[in-house]
Motif scaffolding. Structure first.
Motif, PDB file in Angstrom:
ATOM      1  N   ASN A   1       0.769  -1.232   0.000  1.00 50.77           N
ATOM      2  CA  ASN A   1       0.000   0.000   0.000  1.00 50.77           C
ATOM      3  C   ASN A   1       0.800   1.281   0.000  1.00 50.77           C
ATOM      4  N   ASN A   2       2.083   1.179   0.356  1.00 49.98           N
ATOM      5  CA  ASN A   2       2.814   2.445   0.464  1.00 49.98           C
ATOM      6  C   ASN A   2       3.924   2.607  -0.567  1.00 49.98           C
ATOM      7  N   GLU A   3       3.751   1.923  -1.715  1.00 51.44           N
ATOM      8  CA  GLU A   3       4.730   2.103  -2.795  1.00 51.44           C
ATOM      9  C   GLU A   3       4.505   3.457  -3.443  1.00 51.44           C
ATOM     10  N   ARG A   4       5.588   4.117  -3.804  1.00 55.80           N
ATOM     11  CA  ARG A   4       5.474   5.390  -4.501  1.00 55.80           C
ATOM     12  C   ARG A   4       5.853   5.187  -5.970  1.00 55.80           C
ATOM     13  N   ILE A   5       4.891   5.394  -6.870  1.00 52.21           N
ATOM     14  CA  ILE A   5       5.115   5.166  -8.300  1.00 52.21           C
ATOM     15  C   ILE A   5       5.197   6.505  -9.028  1.00 52.21           C
ATOM     16  N   GLU A   6       6.205   6.628  -9.888  1.00 50.87           N
ATOM     17  CA  GLU A   6       6.336   7.863 -10.670  1.00 50.87           C
ATOM     18  C   GLU A   6       6.558   7.524 -12.135  1.00 50.87           C
ATOM     19  N   VAL A   7       6.025   8.354 -13.019  1.00 42.63           N
ATOM     20  CA  VAL A   7       6.278   8.207 -14.460  1.00 42.63           C
ATOM     21  C   VAL A   7       6.728   9.551 -14.992  1.00 42.63           C
ATOM     22  N   THR A   8       7.807   9.555 -15.783  1.00 41.38           N
ATOM     23  CA  THR A   8       8.234  10.808 -16.398  1.00 41.38           C
ATOM     24  C   THR A   8       8.613  10.570 -17.847  1.00 41.38           C
ATOM     25  N   TYR A   9       8.476  11.628 -18.657  1.00 39.19           N
ATOM     26  CA  TYR A   9       8.879  11.561 -20.055  1.00 39.19           C
ATOM     27  C   TYR A   9      10.265  12.152 -20.164  1.00 39.19           C
ATOM     28  N   LYS A  10      11.186  11.376 -20.711  1.00 36.33           N
ATOM     29  CA  LYS A  10      12.557  11.845 -20.821  1.00 36.33           C
ATOM     30  C   LYS A  10      12.867  12.128 -22.283  1.00 36.33           C
ATOM     31  N   SER A  11      13.187  13.384 -22.566  1.00 32.35           N
ATOM     32  CA  SER A  11      13.459  13.769 -23.940  1.00 32.35           C
ATOM     33  C   SER A  11      14.866  14.307 -24.048  1.00 32.35           C
ATOM     34  N   ASN A  12      15.551  14.035 -25.158  1.00 26.82           N
ATOM     35  CA  ASN A  12      16.895  14.594 -25.333  1.00 26.82           C
ATOM     36  C   ASN A  12      16.842  16.011 -25.897  1.00 26.82           C
ATOM     37  N   ILE A  13      15.618  16.524 -26.099  1.00 31.40           N
ATOM     38  CA  ILE A  13      15.491  17.908 -26.558  1.00 31.40           C
ATOM     39  C   ILE A  13      15.648  18.842 -25.367  1.00 31.40           C
ATOM     40  N   ASP A  14      15.010  18.496 -24.278  1.00 33.66           N
ATOM     41  CA  ASP A  14      14.947  19.389 -23.138  1.00 33.66           C
ATOM     42  C   ASP A  14      14.456  18.640 -21.913  1.00 33.66           C
ATOM     43  N   ASP A  15      14.823  19.115 -20.731  1.00 32.57           N
ATOM     44  CA  ASP A  15      14.183  18.603 -19.518  1.00 32.57           C
ATOM     45  C   ASP A  15      12.858  19.333 -19.354  1.00 32.57           C
ATOM     46  N   GLU A  16      11.963  18.710 -18.644  1.00 34.49           N
ATOM     47  CA  GLU A  16      10.704  19.360 -18.281  1.00 34.49           C
ATOM     48  C   GLU A  16       9.962  19.976 -19.465  1.00 34.49           C
ATOM     49  N   LEU A  17       9.841  19.186 -20.512  1.00 34.22           N
ATOM     50  CA  LEU A  17       9.112  19.665 -21.696  1.00 34.22           C
ATOM     51  C   LEU A  17       7.661  19.978 -21.371  1.00 34.22           C
ATOM     52  N   GLN A  18       7.127  19.272 -20.355  1.00 36.77           N
ATOM     53  CA  GLN A  18       5.705  19.447 -20.040  1.00 36.77           C
ATOM     54  C   GLN A  18       5.373  20.873 -19.616  1.00 36.77           C
ATOM     55  N   LYS A  19       6.425  21.638 -19.194  1.00 34.41           N
ATOM     56  CA  LYS A  19       6.157  23.014 -18.769  1.00 34.41           C
ATOM     57  C   LYS A  19       6.233  23.992 -19.930  1.00 34.41           C
TER      58      LYS A  19
ATOM     59  N   THR B   1       5.445  25.501 -23.933  1.00 33.10           N
ATOM     60  CA  THR B   1       4.400  25.584 -24.951  1.00 33.10           C
ATOM     61  C   THR B   1       4.891  24.872 -26.214  1.00 33.10           C
ATOM     62  N   GLN B   2       3.947  24.582 -27.098  1.00 35.10           N
ATOM     63  CA  GLN B   2       4.265  23.949 -28.372  1.00 35.10           C
ATOM     64  C   GLN B   2       5.332  24.760 -29.123  1.00 35.10           C
ATOM     65  N   GLN B   3       5.156  26.079 -29.113  1.00 34.96           N
ATOM     66  CA  GLN B   3       6.088  26.991 -29.786  1.00 34.96           C
ATOM     67  C   GLN B   3       7.498  26.855 -29.209  1.00 34.96           C
ATOM     68  N   GLU B   4       7.577  26.805 -27.871  1.00 33.00           N
ATOM     69  CA  GLU B   4       8.900  26.692 -27.224  1.00 33.00           C
ATOM     70  C   GLU B   4       9.553  25.351 -27.532  1.00 33.00           C
ATOM     71  N   ILE B   5       8.735  24.292 -27.568  1.00 35.34           N
ATOM     72  CA  ILE B   5       9.281  22.970 -27.890  1.00 35.34           C
ATOM     73  C   ILE B   5       9.866  22.998 -29.299  1.00 35.34           C
ATOM     74  N   GLN B   6       9.132  23.609 -30.238  1.00 37.33           N
ATOM     75  CA  GLN B   6       9.621  23.680 -31.619  1.00 37.33           C
ATOM     76  C   GLN B   6      10.938  24.446 -31.700  1.00 37.33           C
ATOM     77  N   GLU B   7      11.026  25.555 -30.957  1.00 35.34           N
ATOM     78  CA  GLU B   7      12.263  26.352 -30.984  1.00 35.34           C
ATOM     79  C   GLU B   7      13.439  25.564 -30.399  1.00 35.34           C
ATOM     80  N   ASP B   8      13.195  24.903 -29.254  1.00 42.06           N
ATOM     81  CA  ASP B   8      14.264  24.120 -28.616  1.00 42.06           C
ATOM     82  C   ASP B   8      14.713  22.968 -29.511  1.00 42.06           C
ATOM     83  N   PHE B   9      13.722  22.318 -30.142  1.00 38.87           N
ATOM     84  CA  PHE B   9      13.993  21.184 -31.029  1.00 38.87           C
ATOM     85  C   PHE B   9      14.893  21.641 -32.194  1.00 38.87           C
ATOM     86  N   THR B  10      14.518  22.760 -32.824  1.00 42.23           N
ATOM     87  CA  THR B  10      15.293  23.279 -33.957  1.00 42.23           C
ATOM     88  C   THR B  10      16.727  23.610 -33.516  1.00 42.23           C
TER      89      THR B  10
END
Lengths: 373, 200
Positions: A219-237, A239-248
């Motif tokens: 009952n006390n397991e702590r489960i975490e899921v994260t998306y790991k991208s080589n474009i940037d850390d914390e992509l979830q924060k 905007t689409q525009q910022e992701i495109q700029e960082d990617f380029t």
């Protein structure tokens, strides 16, 4: 979606069978090698148009036969009846029919009959190579979001063209600026892929821990899921525009390295999904039972996501995964699963399912390619 | 393959089956139809085929099909020579012409950029396109390539190459076909059409 009946002819070791399924739980039991998994594979073929086991249609054919025919009668959430037919012959190859009309583009069919599969092959999903986890995301999101599938197809195509061009640039046959139109397409389609993946992973992290606790005794397991991208850390924060700029920017930074390697090192085709338990990644030497429970929890979230976004209950295909779980746990799970969607379970141990509230119509014996209720 | 061992018939079937969309069975049926028809028909057919190759060539300006140095569209004084529509192939010129909505000129590229297929910008009529933009009084380039990955990349390439030029660069819209019901349009097309919606 409910699979009401399934007709199988000359598929693997099944000669000719017609099965009428229960609308909630179907347990296919029998010894190994009798054809239990082939039934799940046949259902999967109708939904995804490809197998989860074999690469070529030829090996599906029953020995010394020259055609195979699989037909499924489905009922959708709004009561529509749908028939999907998968027909393969040595002469004409593979043909798929929807309500007797030939399907020209298989991608049009993806998502019509959502499926969620958990088989022994998925066991490395938690700790195996990242390609497994990207495949998991791609199959799920393609079923739910048609734009994801089209972005993925365009992305892969543009990536192949870019990689070919990198080789030509290394050989001084083309100037580096010829990459520009391909980079733009990679960024446009790639950020679309990332946007969908991040949205799903946010849903996953909200639901997964609760689901895991529901079906696990711990009952006390702590489960975490994260998306790991080589474009940037914390992509979830971002905007689409910022992701495109960082990617380029990242693509340009890596350009010389990419030319040397003749391959593209930045982008969602290199990204990963990280599962952590109590702060640590899952390891291959962890407990198999725990890994299984975790995967079942994951598949249940996947099913919920399909239901919420595609507004259609998925078919759950659980291939031989209950081996190490005890009867109480199984009974508990079956109750839980039956609320999510129509379920198909294969097992070698029928007696373990006695505790679950099931009747005779829920059981099918599979013996040497014959299926008997 | 079943043959009657008649050389003239087999040769015709073989030639016909090289045509796009014609399989061996259809080629057989066509050949037998020609065999049974009046001699005048087969002579007219053969003559038409030979004439097509002898009396046509590619327009030296736009690479459309032509009967003389320039094609009928390039020669026509009624066409608007300020607008240039860039297409992949001659068949696309035919498709756009059948709409009767376009009054400008064309430029046929002869394909799209695809490194995997070994086709780069220099294998297409790209240089000629940029020369035309320099020399002719063109104000707008309308890109009408197929919306495949390669078509998109080729359109991007052209627009980047003409970045410094004062010409206006447009592309044809993509979305829901006229007269079709939304329920029959594939989901990816609807998705795109919604993302590129317009104000009314």
């Amino acid at each position: 979606m409910i699979l009401e009946n399934l007709h199988i002819t000359h598929f693997r070791n099944i000669e000719k069978e017609t099965i009428a399924f229960d609308s909630r739980v179907n347990i296919l039991y029998g010894k190994n090698g009798q054809g239990k998994t082939s039934v799940l594979e046949a259902i999967y073929l109708l939904a995804i148009t490809k197998s989860f086991k074999a690469q070529s249609d030829k090996i599906f054919l029953q020995h010394s036969q020259n055609y195979l025919d699989i037909k499924g009668g489905f009922k959708s959430a709004n009561g529509n009846r749908i028939e999907v037919r998968y027909f393969y012959s040595e002469k004409d190859g593979k043909n798929i029919f929807l309500n007797t009309n030939k399907v020209e583009k298989y991608s049009d069919l993806i998502g019509l009959i959502p499926v969620v599969l958990l088989s022994l092959e998925d066991f490395e999903l938690t700790y195996g190579v990242p390609a497994n986890r990207r495949r998991f995301l791609d199959i799920l999101l393609s079923q739910v979001h048609p734009l994801y599938l089209s972005a993925l197809q365009n992305y892969k195509r543009a990536l192949a063209q870019r990689n070919k061009l990198l080789t030509l640039i290394k050989e001084n046959k083309e100037p580096p600026y010829s990459l520009e139109p391909w980079d733009e397409q990679i960024v446009k389609n790639g950020s679309e892929i990332i946007r969908h993946r991040i949205t799903f992973i946010e849903f996953l992290s909200q639901k997964l821990a609760a689901n895991y606790r529901k079906i696990s005794s711990l009952n006390n397991e702590r489960i975490e899921v994260t998306y790991k991208s080589n474009i940037d850390d914390e992509l979830q924060k971002k905007t689409q525009q910022e992701i495109q700029e960082d990617f380029t920017r990242k693509l340009n930074e890596q350009l010389n390295g990419d030319i040397q390697k003749e391959s593209t090192t930045i982008g969602p085709h290199r990204d990963d999904l990280i599962f952590k338990k109590n702060g640590f990644p899952f390891k291959s030497y962890g407990s198999q039972g725990e890994n299984k429970t975790f995967l079942i929890a994951l598949k249940l979230v996947e099913s919920e996501y399909v239901l919420q976004n595609a507004k259609e209950e998925p078919l759950l295909l659980l291939d031989d995964i209950f081996g190490e779980l005890d009867e109480n746990r199984i009974g508990h799970l079956i109750d839980f699963i039956a609320d999510i969607g129509q379920t198909f379970i294969t097992t070698t141990v029928r007696h373990k399912f006695e505790n679950a509230r099931l009747n005779r119509q829920n059981f099918f014996e599979v013996n040497d390619g014959r299926i008997v209720q | 393959m079943n043959t009657l061992g008649i050389d003239a018939l087999d040769t015709l079937i073989n030639q016909l089956s090289k045509l796009p969309g014609i399989g061996h069975k259809t080629a057989q049926r066509l050949a037998l139809f020609i065999l049974k028809s009046e001699p005048a028909y087969s002579e007219a057919l053969a003559g038409a085929i030979i004439k097509l190759k002898q009396e046509t060539r590619l327009c030296t300006r736009c690479f459309n099909i032509a009967e003389s140095e320039l094609c009928s569209i390039c020669r026509s004084p009624q066409r608007d020579n300020h607008t240039l529509c860039v297409v992949e192939d001659i068949v696309d010129v035919m498709a756009i012409e059948s709409s009767n909505e376009y009054k400008g000129l064309y430029h046929v590229l002869g394909g799209v950029i695809s490194p995997l297929a070994g086709i780069m910008q220099n294998d297409l009529h790209m240089k000629e396109l940029f020369e035309r933009v320099e020399k002719e009084p063109i104000k707008e380039i309308l890109l009408a390539l197929n919306p495949s990955t390669e078509g998109e990349a080729t359109m991007l390439y052209i627009s980047r190459q003409l970045k410094e030029s004062p010409v206006r660069i447009t592309r044809i819209a993509s979305g829901v076909p006229i007269g079709s019901h939304l329920e029959y349009v594939d989901a990816a097309t609807i998705g795109r059409a919604i993302l590129s919606r317009q104000d009314l």
